[in-house]
Design a protein around this motif. Structure first.
Motif, short mmCIF file in Angstrom:
data_model
loop_
_atom_site.label_atom_id
_atom_site.label_comp_id
_atom_site.label_asym_id
_atom_site.label_seq_id
_atom_site.Cartn_x
_atom_site.Cartn_y
_atom_site.Cartn_z
N LEU A 275 0.83 -1.21 0.00
CA LEU A 275 0.00 0.00 0.00
C LEU A 275 0.86 1.26 0.00
O LEU A 275 0.55 2.25 -0.68
CB LEU A 275 -0.93 -0.01 1.22
CG LEU A 275 -2.06 -1.04 1.21
CD1 LEU A 275 -2.73 -1.09 2.58
CD2 LEU A 275 -3.09 -0.71 0.14
N ALA A 276 1.95 1.24 0.78
CA ALA A 276 2.82 2.41 0.84
C ALA A 276 3.47 2.69 -0.51
O ALA A 276 3.65 3.85 -0.89
CB ALA A 276 3.89 2.20 1.92
N GLU A 277 3.81 1.63 -1.26
CA GLU A 277 4.42 1.83 -2.58
C GLU A 277 3.46 2.55 -3.51
O GLU A 277 3.90 3.31 -4.39
CB GLU A 277 4.79 0.47 -3.18
CG GLU A 277 5.95 -0.22 -2.46
CD GLU A 277 6.23 -1.59 -3.05
OE1 GLU A 277 5.53 -1.97 -4.04
OE2 GLU A 277 7.12 -2.30 -2.52
N ARG A 278 2.17 2.34 -3.35
CA ARG A 278 1.19 2.95 -4.23
C ARG A 278 0.56 4.20 -3.63
O ARG A 278 -0.31 4.81 -4.26
CB ARG A 278 0.09 1.94 -4.56
CG ARG A 278 0.61 0.64 -5.13
CD ARG A 278 -0.53 -0.24 -5.61
NE ARG A 278 -0.08 -1.57 -5.97
CZ ARG A 278 -0.82 -2.48 -6.60
NH1 ARG A 278 -2.07 -2.16 -6.94
NH2 ARG A 278 -0.35 -3.66 -6.89
N GLY A 279 0.95 4.57 -2.43
CA GLY A 279 0.38 5.76 -1.80
C GLY A 279 -1.08 5.59 -1.42
O GLY A 279 -1.86 6.54 -1.47
N LEU A 280 -1.45 4.37 -1.01
CA LEU A 280 -2.85 4.06 -0.70
C LEU A 280 -3.01 3.65 0.75
O LEU A 280 -2.04 3.27 1.42
CB LEU A 280 -3.36 2.93 -1.61
CG LEU A 280 -3.33 3.17 -3.12
CD1 LEU A 280 -3.71 1.91 -3.86
CD2 LEU A 280 -4.26 4.32 -3.50
N GLY A 281 -4.23 3.74 1.22
CA GLY A 281 -4.61 3.22 2.53
C GLY A 281 -5.81 2.31 2.36
O GLY A 281 -6.65 2.51 1.49
N ALA A 282 -5.90 1.29 3.20
CA ALA A 282 -6.97 0.30 3.08
C ALA A 282 -8.25 0.82 3.71
O ALA A 282 -8.23 1.42 4.79
CB ALA A 282 -6.56 -1.01 3.75
N ARG A 283 -9.38 0.60 3.02
CA ARG A 283 -10.70 0.88 3.58
C ARG A 283 -11.47 -0.42 3.89
O ARG A 283 -12.39 -0.42 4.67
CB ARG A 283 -11.53 1.72 2.61
CG ARG A 283 -11.14 3.19 2.54
CD ARG A 283 -11.45 3.92 3.83
NE ARG A 283 -12.81 3.74 4.27
CZ ARG A 283 -13.85 4.46 3.86
NH1 ARG A 283 -13.65 5.41 2.97
NH2 ARG A 283 -15.06 4.24 4.33
N ARG A 284 -11.08 -1.51 3.22
CA ARG A 284 -11.73 -2.80 3.48
C ARG A 284 -10.73 -3.91 3.22
O ARG A 284 -10.06 -3.92 2.18
CB ARG A 284 -12.96 -2.97 2.59
CG ARG A 284 -13.83 -4.16 2.96
CD ARG A 284 -15.14 -4.12 2.20
NE ARG A 284 -15.91 -2.93 2.58
CZ ARG A 284 -16.73 -2.30 1.77
NH1 ARG A 284 -16.88 -2.71 0.54
NH2 ARG A 284 -17.40 -1.24 2.18
N LEU A 285 -10.61 -4.83 4.17
CA LEU A 285 -9.67 -5.94 4.08
C LEU A 285 -10.43 -7.27 4.10
O LEU A 285 -11.39 -7.43 4.85
CB LEU A 285 -8.69 -5.93 5.25
CG LEU A 285 -7.71 -4.75 5.35
CD1 LEU A 285 -6.87 -4.89 6.61
CD2 LEU A 285 -6.81 -4.69 4.12
N ASP A 286 -9.96 -8.20 3.28
CA ASP A 286 -10.51 -9.56 3.27
C ASP A 286 -9.40 -10.54 3.59
O ASP A 286 -8.39 -10.61 2.87
CB ASP A 286 -11.11 -9.90 1.90
CG ASP A 286 -12.46 -9.26 1.67
OD1 ASP A 286 -13.02 -8.73 2.65
OD2 ASP A 286 -12.96 -9.31 0.54
N LEU A 287 -9.58 -11.29 4.66
CA LEU A 287 -8.66 -12.37 5.03
C LEU A 287 -9.34 -13.69 4.68
O LEU A 287 -10.44 -13.98 5.18
CB LEU A 287 -8.34 -12.32 6.52
CG LEU A 287 -7.49 -13.47 7.07
CD1 LEU A 287 -6.08 -13.42 6.51
CD2 LEU A 287 -7.47 -13.45 8.59
N LEU A 288 -8.71 -14.49 3.82
CA LEU A 288 -9.25 -15.78 3.41
C LEU A 288 -8.34 -16.88 3.92
O LEU A 288 -7.15 -16.92 3.61
CB LEU A 288 -9.36 -15.86 1.88
CG LEU A 288 -10.22 -14.79 1.20
CD1 LEU A 288 -10.28 -15.04 -0.29
CD2 LEU A 288 -11.61 -14.76 1.80
#
Length: 507
Positions: A275-288
């Motif tokens: 995420l840091a490489e793309r300058g993004l932050g997570a709003r929703r995470l899916d753990l499978l």
């Protein structure tokens, strides 16, 4: 216990064509059919609502349909475009309903909703919201939820109207009266079963399996076991073409909560680096969590604003470990940010210059993932004189809308969603009650102030042209204060029923 949603799209090719924005679809007022080939015959593959109302059905000869409905709009079938559109729709639902979503070709979508229903207020509200979202997008759908893919598939196509919730353990009884076609068997095999008098699923349940398998092969028994939950039918989830995802495989299956937590922390560290490489932050995470028996244990967490703090994300995921059933063991774990937004670096406030603003997003995230996102919200004012219409729910971290409630009349700290009827004794037309009975308790009125007259919003509907409410603030003999009203002006029956209601409680 696993819970699976099957979404049936009975008119999907037509809906997909109608939703196109390039003008390829015929005018909406023209009856429309999708035509394809069945061997050498041209047949109707799908019909829209107008064509269906005129007696056209899928499977009938195209020449017959054109003879019955002059001026019928006919569009050739495009199975590849239908399949691509169905996959895009499945990815859209994955972002809104649950992490494990797959295409159930050619006219459905399957969702493993295990552990996701609490985020939507329960299974029935989740199905209602799902079908409602699709309807707003111009897609006709029916949906059912059951213990297995096979059971949900059958119920969605043969019993849902438009939604159906099969309680855990009831799939067998609900499937028994359905035709054998509901088991996803080939038409030729269904015809052979009908020749033997086996017309419904209940007829198959009690039959000896050896003769069935010898005559029809293993398919009828396999599909029956899948529908009844006796055989595992894994759902292989879709993923976006370029997901932000971290993944790890284990030489030996893991099952202990401490081990799962340790690997969650490692996955979060790897994901936050991406995420840091793309300058993004997570709003929703899916753990499978992929188990060795082929099933998937999903965990979904949402965030109020973009985040890539590894400790915070790991804590939210670890709080949900108790919902993971490792079963015989987990062999693969993957963590994906299915919804990410730009997150720029910013300077934190210095205590020497300015006071740091309190950050409530962490608390909101923990509450939302524990009790459901719909249960955490703020109230915002709406320009309306009718009290129950003067508020709306907004996200807890939404910006200030700039509006406020009028302060010339006090309002109760607790406003009931729907006014409760009460029994009273009062002099009409302008006097408050001497006493009232609410929820079985009798209250003697000691003090009262009012009336405050509120008129209906006549511009919204004709029924409110003459509607009137007279509100009173009353205090009972114990000191409790209530907000009550009389429907009507106390004289003219056209202004209301003259019944009394309790609408709020003051602090």
């Amino acid at each position: 216990m696993a819970r699976v949603i099957s979404v049936f799209l009975p008119t999907w090719p037509v809906d997909r064509l109608r939703r196109q924005a390039d003008g390829a679809a015929p005018p909406a007022e023209a009856p429309l059919v999708i035509a394809g080939r069945d061997g050498s015959r041209r047949v109707v593959m799908a019909v829209d609502g107008r064509a269906q109302a005129l007696g056209l059905r899928a499977g009938m000869a195209l020449a017959k349909a054109q003879a019955l409905v002059p001026g019928l709009a006919v569009v050739p079938a495009d199975p590849r475009a239908d399949a691509r559109g169905l996959e895009r729709l499945a990815l859209w639902l994955m972002q809104r309903i649950a992490p494990v979503v797959a295409v159930d070709a050619p006219d459905g979508i399957v969702i493993d909703s295990t552990g996701a229903d609490h985020l939507h207020g329960g299974e029935a509200p989740m199905l209602d919201a799902l079908v409602g979202r699709l309807a707003l997008a111009g897609v006709t759908a029916r949906a059912a939820i059951a213990d297995s893919w096979g059971a949900a598939h059958a119920l969605a196509r043969y019993r849902a109207d438009p939604v159906l919730v099969a309680a855990p353990g009831t799939a067998g009884a609900m499937l028994a009266p359905l035709p054998v076609q509901a088991l996803r068997l080939p038409p030729a095999l269904c015809d052979g079963l009908h020749d033997l008098g086996l017309a419904c699923i209940g007829d198959l349940v009690g039959q000896p399996r050896a003769p069935l398998t010898r005559r029809f092969g293993p398919e009828p028994c396999r599909r029956l076991d899948q529908a009844l939950g006796r055989a595992v039918e894994p759902i292989i989830p879709l993923r976006a073409s370029d997901p932000i995802e971290a993944r790890c495989s284990f030489a030996e299956p893991i099952a202990a909560a401490e081990t799962i937590a340790r690997h969650i922390a490692r996955l979060v560290d790897a994901l936050c680096a991406l995420l840091a490489e793309r300058g993004l932050g997570a709003r929703r995470l899916d753990l499978l969590c992929h188990r060795i028996d082929g099933t998937v244990q999903p965990v979904r967490v949402g965030l109020a604003r973009p985040v890539r703090d590894p400790r915070r994300l790991a804590r939210l995921l670890c709080d949900r470990i108790e919902t993971i059933d490792p079963g015989p063991g987990i062999e693969i774990m993957s963590l994906a940010a299915i919804l990410a937004q730009p997150l720029a670096e910013r300077q934190s406030a210095s205590a020497l210059v300015e006071q740091a603003e309190p950050d409530l997003s962490g608390l909101i995230d923990r509450l939302s993932n524990r009790v459901g996102a719909g249960a955490v919200y703020r109230f915002a004012p709406v320009a309306s004189d009718v009290p129950e219409r003067s508020v709306r729910r907004i996200p807890p971290l939404a910006g200030d809308c700039g509006a406020g409630w009028p302060g010339h009349w006090p309002r109760p700290a607790r406003l009931l969603t729907h006014p409760d009827p009460i029994e009273t004794m009062a002099l009409l037309p302008d006097h408050p009650p001497h006493w009232f009975r609410w929820r079985g308790a009798r209250h003697l009125v000691r003090r009262a102030d009012g009336p405050e007259r509120i008129f209906g919003e006549w511009w919204k509907r004709d029924a409110e042209l003459a509607a009137v409410r007279d509100y009173f603030r009353v205090e009972d003999d114990s000191g409790a204060r209530f907000w009550i009203f009389r429907a009507g002006d106390g004289e003219d029956a056209a202004t209301g029923s003259h019944r009394w209601f309790l609408h709020g409680v003051f602090g």
